[in-house]
Write a protein that holds these residues in place. Sequence first.
Motif, PDB file in Angstrom:
ATOM      1  N   GLN A 162      36.507  29.608  39.464  1.00 35.21           N
ATOM      2  CA  GLN A 162      37.147  28.448  39.277  1.00 35.21           C
ATOM      3  C   GLN A 162      36.987  27.582  40.379  1.00 35.21           C
ATOM      4  OE1 GLN A 162      40.648  28.009  36.909  1.00 35.21           O
ATOM      5  NE2 GLN A 162      40.669  30.676  36.605  1.00 35.21           N
ATOM      6  N   ARG A 163      35.950  28.434  41.748  1.00 42.06           N
ATOM      7  CA  ARG A 163      36.202  27.949  43.185  1.00 42.06           C
ATOM      8  C   ARG A 163      35.057  26.343  42.567  1.00 42.06           C
ATOM      9  NH1 ARG A 163      34.978  31.874  47.714  1.00 42.06           N
ATOM     10  NH2 ARG A 163      36.766  33.684  47.639  1.00 42.06           N
ATOM     11  N   THR A 164      35.279  25.541  43.551  1.00 41.20           N
ATOM     12  CA  THR A 164      34.042  24.783  43.133  1.00 41.20           C
ATOM     13  C   THR A 164      33.497  24.259  44.696  1.00 41.20           C
ATOM     14  OG1 THR A 164      35.685  23.541  42.773  1.00 41.20           O
ATOM     15  CG2 THR A 164      33.936  21.923  43.305  1.00 41.20           C
ATOM     16  N   PRO A 165      32.492  24.772  44.792  1.00 37.54           N
ATOM     17  CA  PRO A 165      30.834  25.450  43.376  1.00 37.54           C
ATOM     18  C   PRO A 165      31.623  26.843  43.079  1.00 37.54           C
ATOM     19  CG  PRO A 165      29.763  25.532  44.935  1.00 37.54           C
ATOM     20  CD  PRO A 165      31.346  24.772  45.597  1.00 37.54           C
ATOM     21  N   PRO A 166      31.696  27.146  41.788  1.00 36.80           N
ATOM     22  CA  PRO A 166      31.558  28.179  41.330  1.00 36.80           C
ATOM     23  C   PRO A 166      31.128  30.264  42.669  1.00 36.80           C
ATOM     24  CG  PRO A 166      31.050  27.684  39.780  1.00 36.80           C
ATOM     25  CD  PRO A 166      31.013  26.569  40.078  1.00 36.80           C
ATOM     26  N   ALA A 167      32.073  30.816  43.042  1.00 32.56           N
ATOM     27  CA  ALA A 167      31.129  31.637  43.907  1.00 32.56           C
ATOM     28  C   ALA A 167      30.706  32.949  42.615  1.00 32.56           C
ATOM     29  CB  ALA A 167      32.258  32.509  44.500  1.00 32.56           C
TER      30      ALA A 167
ATOM     31  N   MET B 240      39.900  28.902  30.968  1.00 29.39           N
ATOM     32  CA  MET B 240      39.755  29.936  30.777  1.00 29.39           C
ATOM     33  C   MET B 240      41.104  30.836  30.884  1.00 29.39           C
ATOM     34  SD  MET B 240      36.495  32.249  32.785  1.00 29.39           S
ATOM     35  CE  MET B 240      35.849  31.586  32.466  1.00 29.39           C
ATOM     36  N   LYS B 241      41.052  31.364  29.952  1.00 29.90           N
ATOM     37  CA  LYS B 241      42.211  32.553  29.558  1.00 29.90           C
ATOM     38  C   LYS B 241      41.966  34.049  30.299  1.00 29.90           C
ATOM     39  CE  LYS B 241      45.825  34.335  26.166  1.00 29.90           C
ATOM     40  NZ  LYS B 241      46.180  34.928  24.679  1.00 29.90           N
ATOM     41  N   ARG B 242      43.463  34.009  31.314  1.00 30.13           N
ATOM     42  CA  ARG B 242      43.063  35.638  31.947  1.00 30.13           C
ATOM     43  C   ARG B 242      43.870  36.443  31.479  1.00 30.13           C
ATOM     44  NH1 ARG B 242      42.654  31.652  34.504  1.00 30.13           N
ATOM     45  NH2 ARG B 242      44.523  30.661  34.718  1.00 30.13           N
ATOM     46  N   ARG B 243      42.757  37.660  31.207  1.00 28.61           N
ATOM     47  CA  ARG B 243      43.029  38.566  30.150  1.00 28.61           C
ATOM     48  C   ARG B 243      44.095  39.153  31.399  1.00 28.61           C
ATOM     49  NH1 ARG B 243      37.812  42.136  28.541  1.00 28.61           N
ATOM     50  NH2 ARG B 243      36.497  40.899  27.510  1.00 28.61           N
ATOM     51  N   LEU B 244      45.181  40.012  30.117  1.00 30.56           N
ATOM     52  CA  LEU B 244      46.616  40.864  30.722  1.00 30.56           C
ATOM     53  C   LEU B 244      46.390  42.073  30.014  1.00 30.56           C
ATOM     54  CD1 LEU B 244      49.222  38.788  30.327  1.00 30.56           C
ATOM     55  CD2 LEU B 244      48.301  38.692  32.469  1.00 30.56           C
ATOM     56  N   GLY B 245      46.082  43.006  31.056  1.00 30.42           N
ATOM     57  CA  GLY B 245      46.551  44.430  30.598  1.00 30.42           C
ATOM     58  C   GLY B 245      47.659  44.435  30.019  1.00 30.42           C
TER      59      GLY B 245
ATOM     60  N   VAL C 214      50.115  33.086  39.968  1.00 25.39           N
ATOM     61  CA  VAL C 214      49.916  32.375  41.156  1.00 25.39           C
ATOM     62  C   VAL C 214      48.829  31.378  40.485  1.00 25.39           C
ATOM     63  CG1 VAL C 214      49.121  31.758  42.873  1.00 25.39           C
ATOM     64  CG2 VAL C 214      50.901  33.370  42.909  1.00 25.39           C
ATOM     65  N   GLY C 215      48.316  31.923  39.553  1.00 20.02           N
ATOM     66  CA  GLY C 215      47.055  31.192  39.410  1.00 20.02           C
ATOM     67  C   GLY C 215      46.914  30.223  38.381  1.00 20.02           C
ATOM     68  N   ARG C 216      47.651  30.362  37.386  1.00 21.67           N
ATOM     69  CA  ARG C 216      48.613  29.570  36.682  1.00 21.67           C
ATOM     70  C   ARG C 216      49.408  28.213  37.491  1.00 21.67           C
ATOM     71  NH1 ARG C 216      51.826  32.616  30.821  1.00 21.67           N
ATOM     72  NH2 ARG C 216      49.433  34.275  30.838  1.00 21.67           N
TER      73      ARG C 216
ATOM     74  N   LEU D 222      39.712  39.135  39.093  1.00 14.84           N
ATOM     75  CA  LEU D 222      39.292  38.301  40.479  1.00 14.84           C
ATOM     76  C   LEU D 222      38.064  37.947  39.764  1.00 14.84           C
ATOM     77  CD1 LEU D 222      39.498  38.021  42.731  1.00 14.84           C
ATOM     78  CD2 LEU D 222      38.577  40.522  42.926  1.00 14.84           C
ATOM     79  N   ALA D 223      36.890  38.016  39.179  1.00 16.41           N
ATOM     80  CA  ALA D 223      36.266  37.341  38.824  1.00 16.41           C
ATOM     81  C   ALA D 223      35.950  35.963  38.123  1.00 16.41           C
ATOM     82  CB  ALA D 223      34.850  38.244  37.356  1.00 16.41           C
ATOM     83  N   LEU D 224      36.978  36.223  37.632  1.00 18.16           N
ATOM     84  CA  LEU D 224      37.394  34.763  36.320  1.00 18.16           C
ATOM     85  C   LEU D 224      37.676  33.642  37.318  1.00 18.16           C
ATOM     86  CD1 LEU D 224      39.259  35.555  33.037  1.00 18.16           C
ATOM     87  CD2 LEU D 224      36.901  35.451  33.443  1.00 18.16           C
TER      88      LEU D 224
END
Length: 207
Positions: free
Chosen positions: A171-176, A1-6, A135-137, A165-167
Amino acid sequence: MKRRLGLLHVLLGTALALPAADDATRMQEALESFSKGELEKSRDAFAALAASRPDDPLVQLNLGSVQYRMKALPEAAEALERAVALDARNGAAWLTLGLVRLEQERDDDALAALSRAVQLDPRDARAHAYLGVAVGRRGWLLGAEDQLRKAVDLQPDYAEAHFNLALFYLQRTPPAIELARRHYERARALGAAPDPLVEKQLTPPRP
């Protein structure tokens, strides 16, 4: 899922010790053009100033920031690399360089630049937020969450950080789900655009 950059909000400051009237005039013209959204004019004024003051790191930072806004990424990176070479403690230059490298998908370079930005200014919410994306990438989801939580702790009204942060929670397993929902709703309340894919993931399945 693509993360937005502000959008990166770099404060374009007046370079130090401008003895020449012509240089002061160019700086004022560049700043005024930038404030009006006249990016090409601002870039040209900063470029002229950089030609006469090649060793001024703030001029290089401002030039690189305008070039970043214009999506001239190679040129922006070149100016920002000069800025950090001239002043290795310029946190704004490291931050801007990190965002440029993220846009270029040069993730290792982005991680290095943004880590330096956080080291220089640990109270900068933007630096933590963008470091979280970098870091997420690399697949380090817990590290990404940690940086983004620091960003929203430092700046609770930072919509893009809440969204990202929601994204990562999704991505957790299972999603939070509930954690993701909390930050997504906070992002929306702060003005973030709705995201149908996220909302679909947050919607419980029908029995």
